[in-house]
Design a protein around this motif. Sequence first.
Motif, PDB file in Angstrom:
ATOM      1  N   LEU A  81       0.832  -1.207   0.000  1.00 38.25           N
ATOM      2  CA  LEU A  81       0.000   0.000   0.000  1.00 38.25           C
ATOM      3  C   LEU A  81       0.866   1.256   0.000  1.00 38.25           C
ATOM      4  O   LEU A  81       0.556   2.233  -0.678  1.00 38.25           O
ATOM      5  CB  LEU A  81      -0.936   0.004   1.209  1.00 38.25           C
ATOM      6  CG  LEU A  81      -2.078  -1.017   1.164  1.00 38.25           C
ATOM      7  CD1 LEU A  81      -2.840  -1.004   2.481  1.00 38.25           C
ATOM      8  CD2 LEU A  81      -3.000  -0.746   0.000  1.00 38.25           C
ATOM      9  N   GLY A  82       1.954   1.224   0.746  1.00 39.83           N
ATOM     10  CA  GLY A  82       2.852   2.372   0.794  1.00 39.83           C
ATOM     11  C   GLY A  82       3.530   2.633  -0.541  1.00 39.83           C
ATOM     12  O   GLY A  82       3.707   3.780  -0.946  1.00 39.83           O
ATOM     13  N   SER A  85       0.947   4.266  -3.001  1.00 44.21           N
ATOM     14  CA  SER A  85       0.221   5.470  -2.600  1.00 44.21           C
ATOM     15  C   SER A  85       0.603   6.622  -3.521  1.00 44.21           C
ATOM     16  O   SER A  85       1.709   6.675  -4.058  1.00 44.21           O
ATOM     17  CB  SER A  85       0.505   5.822  -1.137  1.00 44.21           C
ATOM     18  OG  SER A  85       1.859   6.151  -0.980  1.00 44.21           O
ATOM     19  N   GLU A  86      -0.321   7.551  -3.699  1.00 40.67           N
ATOM     20  CA  GLU A  86      -0.100   8.664  -4.636  1.00 40.67           C
ATOM     21  C   GLU A  86       1.066   9.550  -4.216  1.00 40.67           C
ATOM     22  O   GLU A  86       1.884   9.935  -5.020  1.00 40.67           O
ATOM     23  CB  GLU A  86      -1.379   9.479  -4.787  1.00 40.67           C
ATOM     24  CG  GLU A  86      -2.426   8.744  -5.592  1.00 40.67           C
ATOM     25  CD  GLU A  86      -3.662   9.580  -5.824  1.00 40.67           C
ATOM     26  OE1 GLU A  86      -3.574  10.814  -5.757  1.00 40.67           O
ATOM     27  OE2 GLU A  86      -4.708   8.983  -6.066  1.00 40.67           O
ATOM     28  N   ASP A  87       1.099   9.891  -2.960  1.00 42.19           N
ATOM     29  CA  ASP A  87       2.237  10.674  -2.475  1.00 42.19           C
ATOM     30  C   ASP A  87       3.001   9.832  -1.460  1.00 42.19           C
ATOM     31  O   ASP A  87       2.428   9.095  -0.694  1.00 42.19           O
ATOM     32  CB  ASP A  87       1.791  12.015  -1.867  1.00 42.19           C
ATOM     33  CG  ASP A  87       0.868  11.833  -0.680  1.00 42.19           C
ATOM     34  OD1 ASP A  87       0.418  10.689  -0.443  1.00 42.19           O
ATOM     35  OD2 ASP A  87       0.593  12.818   0.017  1.00 42.19           O
ATOM     36  N   ASN A  90       3.030   9.432   3.277  1.00 47.38           N
ATOM     37  CA  ASN A  90       2.443   8.598   4.329  1.00 47.38           C
ATOM     38  C   ASN A  90       2.886   7.141   4.189  1.00 47.38           C
ATOM     39  O   ASN A  90       2.200   6.250   4.645  1.00 47.38           O
ATOM     40  CB  ASN A  90       0.919   8.709   4.286  1.00 47.38           C
ATOM     41  CG  ASN A  90       0.308   8.369   5.631  1.00 47.38           C
ATOM     42  OD1 ASN A  90       1.010   8.236   6.631  1.00 47.38           O
ATOM     43  ND2 ASN A  90      -0.992   8.218   5.640  1.00 47.38           N
ATOM     44  N   TRP A  91       4.027   6.917   3.574  1.00 49.04           N
ATOM     45  CA  TRP A  91       4.527   5.562   3.370  1.00 49.04           C
ATOM     46  C   TRP A  91       4.744   4.839   4.696  1.00 49.04           C
ATOM     47  O   TRP A  91       4.308   3.716   4.892  1.00 49.04           O
ATOM     48  CB  TRP A  91       5.830   5.635   2.577  1.00 49.04           C
ATOM     49  CG  TRP A  91       6.398   4.294   2.256  1.00 49.04           C
ATOM     50  CD1 TRP A  91       6.047   3.491   1.236  1.00 49.04           C
ATOM     51  CD2 TRP A  91       7.410   3.602   2.982  1.00 49.04           C
ATOM     52  NE1 TRP A  91       6.775   2.335   1.261  1.00 49.04           N
ATOM     53  CE2 TRP A  91       7.624   2.371   2.336  1.00 49.04           C
ATOM     54  CE3 TRP A  91       8.165   3.882   4.123  1.00 49.04           C
ATOM     55  CZ2 TRP A  91       8.546   1.432   2.780  1.00 49.04           C
ATOM     56  CZ3 TRP A  91       9.085   2.947   4.558  1.00 49.04           C
ATOM     57  CH2 TRP A  91       9.261   1.742   3.894  1.00 49.04           C
ATOM     58  N   SER A  94       1.494   3.798   6.363  1.00 47.83           N
ATOM     59  CA  SER A  94       0.873   2.620   5.747  1.00 47.83           C
ATOM     60  C   SER A  94       1.542   1.339   6.238  1.00 47.83           C
ATOM     61  O   SER A  94       0.867   0.354   6.557  1.00 47.83           O
ATOM     62  CB  SER A  94       0.998   2.688   4.229  1.00 47.83           C
ATOM     63  OG  SER A  94       0.283   3.754   3.705  1.00 47.83           O
TER      64      SER A  94
END
Length: 157
Positions: A81-82, A85-87, A90-91, A94
Amino acid sequence: MSMSVSMPLGGVQVGSYDSYEQAQAAVDFLSDEKFPVENVTIIGSDLKQVEKVTGRMTWGRALSAGAAGGAWWGLFVGLLLGMFSEDGSNWLGSVFTGLLVGLLFGALFAGMGYAATRGRRDFTSTSRIVAGRYDVMCDPSRAEEARASLARFSLRG
C-alpha cells in the motif's frame, strides 16, 4: 499377441541403504563416476510417519504465533500500500498500520482457532515421513555397470 514381463517401478535394484543420505551418497558417487544417473531412481520402502512433540500449546504460545504470522502479512500489505500510494509522504504510516492490523487479526484468528480445539490437542509438534529402507534402482540395460560402481563405493568405506 505380445507378452511382456512386469518390471518393478524404477527398474532393478542395484543397491539398498538404511538412510536416504546413504542412498543419495551412492547416487552422487555414480554421478562422479560419469554414470548416466538419469537411469537411476531412489525408492523409499516401509514408510512411517514420525511426529516429534516439541512443546506444550498454551494460550500465550497460540496468540504469539498468530500475532507473529499476522504481523508478517500486515507488513507485506503495508509495504504494498505504501509503494502504490499517490504521495510518498504517508509511506511509513501505511507500513505501520498494516503491521498493527496484521498483528491484531493474526492473534484474533489464532485465538479463535485455539479455542475451537477445546484442549484436544494441547501440544505442538513436527512430523515427517521416513522410510525403513531406500533402494537404488536402475534401468536393466545399465544395472550391471551400476552394481560394479556401487561395489567400489561400498569398499570405499
